[in-house]
Design a protein around this motif. Sequence first.
Motif, short mmCIF file in Angstrom:
data_model
loop_
_atom_site.label_atom_id
_atom_site.label_comp_id
_atom_site.label_asym_id
_atom_site.label_seq_id
_atom_site.Cartn_x
_atom_site.Cartn_y
_atom_site.Cartn_z
N GLU A 37 -0.84 -11.08 -1.94
CA GLU A 37 -0.64 -10.10 -3.00
C GLU A 37 -1.88 -10.05 -3.90
OE1 GLU A 37 3.01 -11.10 -5.00
OE2 GLU A 37 4.19 -10.71 -3.21
N CYS A 90 -4.29 -6.75 -4.59
CA CYS A 90 -4.62 -6.26 -5.94
C CYS A 90 -6.12 -6.34 -6.22
CB CYS A 90 -3.85 -7.03 -7.00
SG CYS A 90 -2.07 -6.72 -7.00
N SER A 95 6.13 -1.06 -4.10
CA SER A 95 6.29 -2.31 -4.85
C SER A 95 4.93 -2.99 -5.08
CB SER A 95 7.23 -3.24 -4.10
OG SER A 95 7.33 -4.48 -4.75
N LYS A 96 4.10 -3.07 -4.04
CA LYS A 96 2.78 -3.70 -4.18
C LYS A 96 1.93 -2.97 -5.21
CE LYS A 96 2.21 -5.93 0.28
NZ LYS A 96 1.25 -6.29 1.30
N SER A 131 2.96 -1.03 -7.62
CA SER A 131 3.58 -1.23 -8.93
C SER A 131 3.18 -2.58 -9.51
CB SER A 131 5.11 -1.14 -8.84
OG SER A 131 5.51 0.16 -8.48
N ASP A 132 3.26 -3.62 -8.68
CA ASP A 132 2.90 -4.97 -9.14
C ASP A 132 1.45 -5.03 -9.63
OD1 ASP A 132 5.45 -5.83 -8.51
OD2 ASP A 132 4.85 -6.85 -6.65
N CYS A 133 0.57 -4.30 -8.96
CA CYS A 133 -0.85 -4.33 -9.32
C CYS A 133 -1.19 -3.45 -10.52
CB CYS A 133 -1.71 -3.84 -8.15
SG CYS A 133 -1.68 -4.88 -6.69
N SER A 155 1.16 -3.43 -14.85
CA SER A 155 0.71 -4.39 -15.87
C SER A 155 -0.68 -4.05 -16.42
CB SER A 155 0.70 -5.81 -15.29
OG SER A 155 -0.26 -5.90 -14.25
#
Length: 171
Positions: A22, A26, A101-102, A104-106, A109
């Motif tokens: 992950e 990112c 999802s990936k 969004s996670d990167c 934030s």
Amino acid sequence: MTIKRLLLIVALLANFCTHAQENEFCTALHTIMKDAPNQFKNIRGKTMKAGGQSSIWTCGITIPGTISSHFVSYMGLFYEGAVYASKDKSGLANAYKEYKSKLSDCLLSQGYEISYTPNFYPEMGDFKKVAFLKSKRENIAGKDAPAHVALEALYNKTVGMYTVVFYIYEH
């Protein structure tokens, strides 16, 4: 070594490897995005196609999970990374959810907001186009505008191929 300890070690290693992948995703994504104001000149590779209204270049950075990637100049400059391609629709939903999802996670934030628009292809209505844009109060107009990212699920009737692709737009 007991079985419990062995299973614990395996679980910890699996968690570490997943987290590392992950982070690599990112890191590569942000590296490309940071070069957007420079028209991706630091990471744009050899010309694959030039002429007419569009040009295509290789990409000097591989984002983990992509099966094909390049830069395109057509009504603007952008990175295009395919993460799923198949004549079978069965894996499309999983790939779409995974990369939504990936991304969004990167990005969430980092001050990006998510928005959805209907899919251009009527038979693909379950898979909305996902856009990640800087929040309105952080937007900067013109050349210095931050890169933005989009995710799309597509169907090409000519070749009968389903794809999931994400894009990094220059601004």
